[in-house]
Design an enzyme around this catalytic site. Sequence first.
Site, PDB file in Angstrom:
ATOM      1  N   ASN A 152       0.823  -1.205   0.000  1.00 30.26           N
ATOM      2  CA  ASN A 152       0.000   0.000   0.000  1.00 30.26           C
ATOM      3  C   ASN A 152       0.857   1.254   0.000  1.00 30.26           C
ATOM      4  O   ASN A 152       1.946   1.279   0.564  1.00 30.26           O
ATOM      5  CB  ASN A 152      -0.964   0.002   1.202  1.00 30.26           C
ATOM      6  N   GLY A 167       2.435  -9.187   9.549  1.00 32.76           N
ATOM      7  CA  GLY A 167       2.067 -10.480   8.988  1.00 32.76           C
ATOM      8  C   GLY A 167       1.439 -11.473   9.950  1.00 32.76           C
ATOM      9  O   GLY A 167       1.362 -12.668   9.629  1.00 32.76           O
ATOM     10  N   CYS A 204       6.612   5.372   8.131  1.00 27.01           N
ATOM     11  CA  CYS A 204       5.921   5.247   6.842  1.00 27.01           C
ATOM     12  C   CYS A 204       7.002   5.283   5.756  1.00 27.01           C
ATOM     13  O   CYS A 204       7.811   6.212   5.713  1.00 27.01           O
ATOM     14  CB  CYS A 204       4.937   6.401   6.639  1.00 27.01           C
ATOM     15  N   GLY A 257      -0.427   7.330   1.212  1.00 33.58           N
ATOM     16  CA  GLY A 257       0.060   8.706   1.328  1.00 33.58           C
ATOM     17  C   GLY A 257      -0.412   9.411   2.584  1.00 33.58           C
ATOM     18  O   GLY A 257      -0.544  10.641   2.592  1.00 33.58           O
TER      19      GLY A 257
END
Length: 306
Positions: free
Chosen positions: A71, A246, A131, A74
């Site tokens: 992904n 995960g 990020c 933003g």
Amino acid sequence: MGSSTLSLQIAGLSLDYPGMLASGVLGYSAESMFRVIEGGAGAVVTKSVSLQPRCGYANPTVVQVKSGLINAMGLPNPGIQVYAEEIRRSKTLIRQPLIVSIFGYSAEEYAVVAGKAVAAGADALELNVSCPHVKQTGSEIGQNAALLFEVVKTVKATVKVPVFVKLSPNVTDIVHLASTAVDAGADALTAVNTLRAIAINVETTRPILNNIKGGLSGPAMKNVALRCVYDIREKLANIPIVGCGGISSWQDAVEFFLAGASAVQIGTAIAFDSPKVFQTINQGIETYLKKKHLRSVNEIVGLSHH
Ligand code: SIN
């Protein structure tokens, strides 16, 4: 109320269950976070919020790949002024800890957002310094020890609630950055955010995501995240770690506890399954502990190091 086998304390927060909602999935509205709590989560982390609104990137922002998602949204968010109202509403619906994920473009900006989130009712903060693709924030801060130290120290000087620091796996030495965050006053570490990744469409010959690169989450990255937790626990014995990356089954969660995590976060598994994945994982952990004649999750934290 959770069973005493599964309840735990982390950085001063009381959790009925060891699984938290990871930032980025269903963490926008009070109602969606309530659904996750009903599904068996012990706490929720909101989508990351900044001082000014951000509209994020154009579509496509998510692509499914083998065993995961990539992904690049933003960091879209309405800004803390507007989001403060959602925090207040969430506190009327949700009794469990509400951890607000925040980001900024300077230490001062992180601190301003932190103060506003806490004033609105945040029980704790998670600093998004990881990020992997938004410029001048996220991992551009979390990969730089001096900037990371300044951000964590400034936020800690501003708020009294526990501060979790979400680390990036996209670094050469995660232990150095973890210990920098601890030295700056972090109350807990979340290990880890997504792995920088790309997917390419063979027909168009172009990268699929509008932003070209994004962050890989889901089972494809589990063992990298697990190694990060193991490395941090090996060198830093006392800082609580929240394992993230995960986790989709009780066995995954138990592996993270054994590596040294005191709690876990789940995100992508909710997208592939539903919020009830928390209940399934809770039941599995409880059965495992009973079979091993253990009374709490705490008893297995870090056991793989002994
Ligand atoms: C995004 O909003 O693009 C992802 C945020 C993150 O990876 O921290």
